[in-house]
Design a protein around this motif. Structure first.
Motif, PDB file in Angstrom:
ATOM      1  N   TYR A  38      -5.996   9.228 -20.401  1.00 44.27           N
ATOM      2  CA  TYR A  38      -4.612   8.883 -20.657  1.00 44.27           C
ATOM      3  C   TYR A  38      -4.066   8.539 -22.074  1.00 44.27           C
ATOM      4  O   TYR A  38      -2.981   8.644 -22.535  1.00 44.27           O
ATOM      5  N   THR A  39      -5.213   8.006 -22.707  1.00 46.02           N
ATOM      6  CA  THR A  39      -4.970   7.768 -24.404  1.00 46.02           C
ATOM      7  C   THR A  39      -5.283   8.897 -25.081  1.00 46.02           C
ATOM      8  O   THR A  39      -4.873   8.617 -26.392  1.00 46.02           O
ATOM      9  N   LEU A  40      -6.088   9.647 -24.803  1.00 47.72           N
ATOM     10  CA  LEU A  40      -6.591  10.509 -25.715  1.00 47.72           C
ATOM     11  C   LEU A  40      -6.190  12.128 -25.209  1.00 47.72           C
ATOM     12  O   LEU A  40      -5.479  12.832 -25.951  1.00 47.72           O
ATOM     13  N   TYR A  41      -7.004  12.595 -24.456  1.00 44.70           N
ATOM     14  CA  TYR A  41      -6.698  13.926 -23.881  1.00 44.70           C
ATOM     15  C   TYR A  41      -5.416  14.443 -23.323  1.00 44.70           C
ATOM     16  O   TYR A  41      -5.205  15.499 -23.962  1.00 44.70           O
ATOM     17  N   PHE A  42      -4.858  13.663 -22.430  1.00 46.57           N
ATOM     18  CA  PHE A  42      -3.721  14.137 -21.940  1.00 46.57           C
ATOM     19  C   PHE A  42      -2.462  14.132 -22.851  1.00 46.57           C
ATOM     20  O   PHE A  42      -2.032  15.152 -23.000  1.00 46.57           O
ATOM     21  N   PRO A  43      -2.491  13.087 -23.807  1.00 43.52           N
ATOM     22  CA  PRO A  43      -1.194  13.028 -24.814  1.00 43.52           C
ATOM     23  C   PRO A  43      -1.394  14.054 -25.915  1.00 43.52           C
ATOM     24  O   PRO A  43      -0.528  14.756 -26.213  1.00 43.52           O
ATOM     25  N   ALA A  44      -2.892  14.344 -26.387  1.00 42.96           N
ATOM     26  CA  ALA A  44      -3.055  15.397 -27.232  1.00 42.96           C
ATOM     27  C   ALA A  44      -2.796  16.710 -26.717  1.00 42.96           C
ATOM     28  O   ALA A  44      -2.194  17.459 -27.592  1.00 42.96           O
ATOM     29  N   GLY A  45      -3.307  16.801 -25.664  1.00 42.41           N
ATOM     30  CA  GLY A  45      -2.953  18.101 -24.984  1.00 42.41           C
ATOM     31  C   GLY A  45      -1.543  18.512 -24.808  1.00 42.41           C
ATOM     32  O   GLY A  45      -1.322  19.710 -25.013  1.00 42.41           O
ATOM     33  N   VAL A  46      -0.857  17.543 -24.197  1.00 47.74           N
ATOM     34  CA  VAL A  46       0.739  17.799 -24.080  1.00 47.74           C
ATOM     35  C   VAL A  46       1.240  18.214 -25.253  1.00 47.74           C
ATOM     36  O   VAL A  46       2.007  18.978 -25.441  1.00 47.74           O
ATOM     37  N   ILE A  47       1.053  17.365 -26.291  1.00 48.66           N
ATOM     38  CA  ILE A  47       1.787  17.698 -27.578  1.00 48.66           C
ATOM     39  C   ILE A  47       1.404  18.875 -28.066  1.00 48.66           C
ATOM     40  O   ILE A  47       2.156  19.668 -28.798  1.00 48.66           O
ATOM     41  N   ILE A  48       0.018  19.403 -28.266  1.00 49.50           N
ATOM     42  CA  ILE A  48      -0.290  20.706 -28.784  1.00 49.50           C
ATOM     43  C   ILE A  48      -0.029  21.658 -28.247  1.00 49.50           C
ATOM     44  O   ILE A  48       0.747  22.696 -28.403  1.00 49.50           O
ATOM     45  N   LEU A  49      -0.030  21.827 -26.620  1.00 42.79           N
ATOM     46  CA  LEU A  49       0.513  22.984 -26.012  1.00 42.79           C
ATOM     47  C   LEU A  49       2.036  22.895 -25.737  1.00 42.79           C
ATOM     48  O   LEU A  49       2.396  24.060 -26.037  1.00 42.79           O
ATOM     49  N   VAL A  50       2.838  22.032 -26.033  1.00 45.29           N
ATOM     50  CA  VAL A  50       4.468  21.837 -25.854  1.00 45.29           C
ATOM     51  C   VAL A  50       4.514  22.659 -27.290  1.00 45.29           C
ATOM     52  O   VAL A  50       5.507  23.662 -27.159  1.00 45.29           O
ATOM     53  N   ALA A  51       3.867  22.122 -28.214  1.00 46.53           N
ATOM     54  CA  ALA A  51       4.295  22.841 -29.684  1.00 46.53           C
ATOM     55  C   ALA A  51       3.881  24.393 -29.813  1.00 46.53           C
ATOM     56  O   ALA A  51       4.700  25.017 -30.097  1.00 46.53           O
ATOM     57  N   VAL A  52       2.674  24.583 -29.148  1.00 46.28           N
ATOM     58  CA  VAL A  52       2.133  25.998 -29.185  1.00 46.28           C
ATOM     59  C   VAL A  52       2.956  27.007 -28.510  1.00 46.28           C
ATOM     60  O   VAL A  52       3.584  27.865 -28.745  1.00 46.28           O
ATOM     61  N   GLY A  53       3.511  26.393 -27.150  1.00 43.50           N
ATOM     62  CA  GLY A  53       4.358  27.156 -26.248  1.00 43.50           C
ATOM     63  C   GLY A  53       5.549  27.366 -26.811  1.00 43.50           C
ATOM     64  O   GLY A  53       6.161  28.325 -26.417  1.00 43.50           O
ATOM     65  N   THR A  54       6.406  26.345 -27.330  1.00 39.53           N
ATOM     66  CA  THR A  54       7.680  26.515 -28.002  1.00 39.53           C
ATOM     67  C   THR A  54       7.806  27.291 -29.190  1.00 39.53           C
ATOM     68  O   THR A  54       8.554  28.231 -29.193  1.00 39.53           O
ATOM     69  N   VAL A  55       6.938  27.285 -30.117  1.00 42.86           N
ATOM     70  CA  VAL A  55       6.823  27.973 -31.420  1.00 42.86           C
ATOM     71  C   VAL A  55       6.314  29.410 -30.961  1.00 42.86           C
ATOM     72  O   VAL A  55       6.928  30.520 -31.479  1.00 42.86           O
ATOM     73  N   GLY A  56       5.439  29.519 -30.041  1.00 38.28           N
ATOM     74  CA  GLY A  56       4.933  30.962 -29.749  1.00 38.28           C
ATOM     75  C   GLY A  56       6.208  31.771 -29.168  1.00 38.28           C
ATOM     76  O   GLY A  56       6.034  32.818 -29.249  1.00 38.28           O
ATOM     77  N   GLY A  57       6.889  30.940 -28.344  1.00 41.20           N
ATOM     78  CA  GLY A  57       7.925  31.545 -27.545  1.00 41.20           C
ATOM     79  C   GLY A  57       8.829  32.006 -28.575  1.00 41.20           C
ATOM     80  O   GLY A  57       9.316  33.372 -28.379  1.00 41.20           O
ATOM     81  N   MET A  58       9.277  31.474 -29.432  1.00 39.63           N
ATOM     82  CA  MET A  58      10.062  31.697 -30.472  1.00 39.63           C
ATOM     83  C   MET A  58       9.746  32.945 -31.425  1.00 39.63           C
ATOM     84  O   MET A  58      10.605  33.854 -31.740  1.00 39.63           O
ATOM     85  N   LEU A  59       8.408  33.038 -31.601  1.00 38.31           N
ATOM     86  CA  LEU A  59       7.765  34.116 -32.437  1.00 38.31           C
ATOM     87  C   LEU A  59       7.672  35.508 -31.700  1.00 38.31           C
ATOM     88  O   LEU A  59       8.102  36.617 -32.202  1.00 38.31           O
ATOM     89  N   VAL A  60       7.308  35.206 -30.274  1.00 35.99           N
ATOM     90  CA  VAL A  60       7.407  36.419 -29.567  1.00 35.99           C
ATOM     91  C   VAL A  60       8.590  37.180 -29.194  1.00 35.99           C
ATOM     92  O   VAL A  60       8.768  38.038 -29.058  1.00 35.99           O
ATOM     93  N   PHE A  61       9.556  36.346 -28.697  1.00 37.65           N
ATOM     94  CA  PHE A  61      10.822  36.839 -28.324  1.00 37.65           C
ATOM     95  C   PHE A  61      12.014  36.840 -29.540  1.00 37.65           C
ATOM     96  O   PHE A  61      13.244  37.219 -29.258  1.00 37.65           O
ATOM     97  N   GLY A  62      11.429  36.325 -30.744  1.00 37.87           N
ATOM     98  CA  GLY A  62      12.499  36.390 -31.988  1.00 37.87           C
ATOM     99  C   GLY A  62      13.481  35.331 -32.000  1.00 37.87           C
ATOM    100  O   GLY A  62      14.624  35.934 -32.566  1.00 37.87           O
ATOM    101  N   GLY A  63      13.202  34.236 -31.715  1.00 34.45           N
ATOM    102  CA  GLY A  63      14.070  33.228 -31.711  1.00 34.45           C
ATOM    103  C   GLY A  63      14.089  32.592 -33.187  1.00 34.45           C
ATOM    104  O   GLY A  63      13.142  32.920 -34.014  1.00 34.45           O
ATOM    105  N   VAL A  64      15.189  31.706 -33.505  1.00 33.84           N
ATOM    106  CA  VAL A  64      15.239  31.181 -34.652  1.00 33.84           C
ATOM    107  C   VAL A  64      15.035  29.536 -34.392  1.00 33.84           C
ATOM    108  O   VAL A  64      15.116  28.984 -33.460  1.00 33.84           O
ATOM    109  N   PRO A  65      14.799  29.035 -35.668  1.00 29.87           N
ATOM    110  CA  PRO A  65      14.273  27.577 -35.269  1.00 29.87           C
ATOM    111  C   PRO A  65      15.572  26.678 -34.632  1.00 29.87           C
ATOM    112  O   PRO A  65      15.316  25.904 -33.831  1.00 29.87           O
ATOM    113  N   ALA A  66      16.785  27.246 -34.724  1.00 28.54           N
ATOM    114  CA  ALA A  66      17.883  26.558 -34.079  1.00 28.54           C
ATOM    115  C   ALA A  66      17.780  26.595 -32.504  1.00 28.54           C
ATOM    116  O   ALA A  66      18.370  25.891 -31.704  1.00 28.54           O
ATOM    117  N   ASP A  67      17.081  27.522 -32.074  1.00 37.92           N
ATOM    118  CA  ASP A  67      17.107  28.153 -30.497  1.00 37.92           C
ATOM    119  C   ASP A  67      15.781  27.173 -29.813  1.00 37.92           C
ATOM    120  O   ASP A  67      15.701  27.609 -28.860  1.00 37.92           O
TER     121      ASP A  67
END
Length: 221
Positions: A38-67
């Protein structure tokens, strides 16, 4: 008197069976393993995967930072998937090795009222019965093992609601926010039982017990 006499050996048999099943059951560091998750693996994993999924989705689908709010759901879905898979692996690799839970529920041979009494002792609601201490300590270990696994799985549920709270507005956002609050409160009650069982083990540890070799049973998760 005959009926009473018949009940006495049955009661002794039930406790003898529970005592045999309690042999070898020990908590070897559940609190530390759960705290690390709860203090290391879970929060670190959530932060990394949320960032990767959000940014990756924007890159794949052609979104802009405001989206970025529109792609946040993808990021949290990736985090949820990661928590599910990671939780399964962590439970197998880190939780299971630090406990000897036994093969059978130690309280299985006891009657309902006897089980309830042992559970109340483990949770600190009634005084400890020294006559059946071996059984109650084993029951505390099994409770902590079950609760630790439950807490691993509970960690991923808020990830379903949080993006809707961030992105949404009006009734939906409030409804999802209420869902997160309910999940957090429920988790706190489960954690409380885990800590109480740990404090019970700490209070009742004797020199030579397997649990005495670690500092996990102080009640800290």
């Amino acid at each position: 008197m005959t009926g009473i006499d018949d009940l006495i050996p049955k009661s002794e048999d039930r406790w003898d069976t529970a005592t045999r099943r309690a042999q070898g059951i020990a908590d070897l560091g559940l609190g530390g393993a759960l705290k690390t998750y709860y203090t290391l693996y879970f929060p670190a994993g959530v932060i990394i995967l949320v960032a990767v999924g959000t940014v990756g989705g924007m890159l794949v689908f052609g979104g802009v930072p405001a989206d970025w709010p529109s792609f946040l759901l993808l990021g949290f879905f990736l985090a949820w998937l990661g928590a599910a898979i990671g939780g399964l692996i962590y439970n197998a690799k880190k939780i299971r090795p630090v406990v000897e839970p036994g093969r059978i529920a130690v309280l299985l041979s006891l009657e309902d009222e006897e089980r309830k009494d042992i559970r109340r002792q483990v949770l600190g609601k009634t005084p400890v019965d020294p006559e059946h201490l071996v059984v109650s300590r084993a029951a505390a270990v099994q409770l902590r093992k079950n609760v630790a696994t439950q807490l691993i799985w509970m960690s991923m549920f808020p990830l379903v609601f949080i993006p809707q709270v961030i992105r949404g507005a009006g009734f939906i956002a409030w409804f999802m926010g209420a869902g997160v609050v309910v999940l957090v409160i429920g988790t706190m009650f489960v954690v409380r039982d885990f800590l109480r069982a740990g404090r019970f083990l700490a209070r009742t540890t004797e020199p030579g017990d397997p649990d005495a070799a670690n500092d996990d049973n102080s009640g800290r998760p």
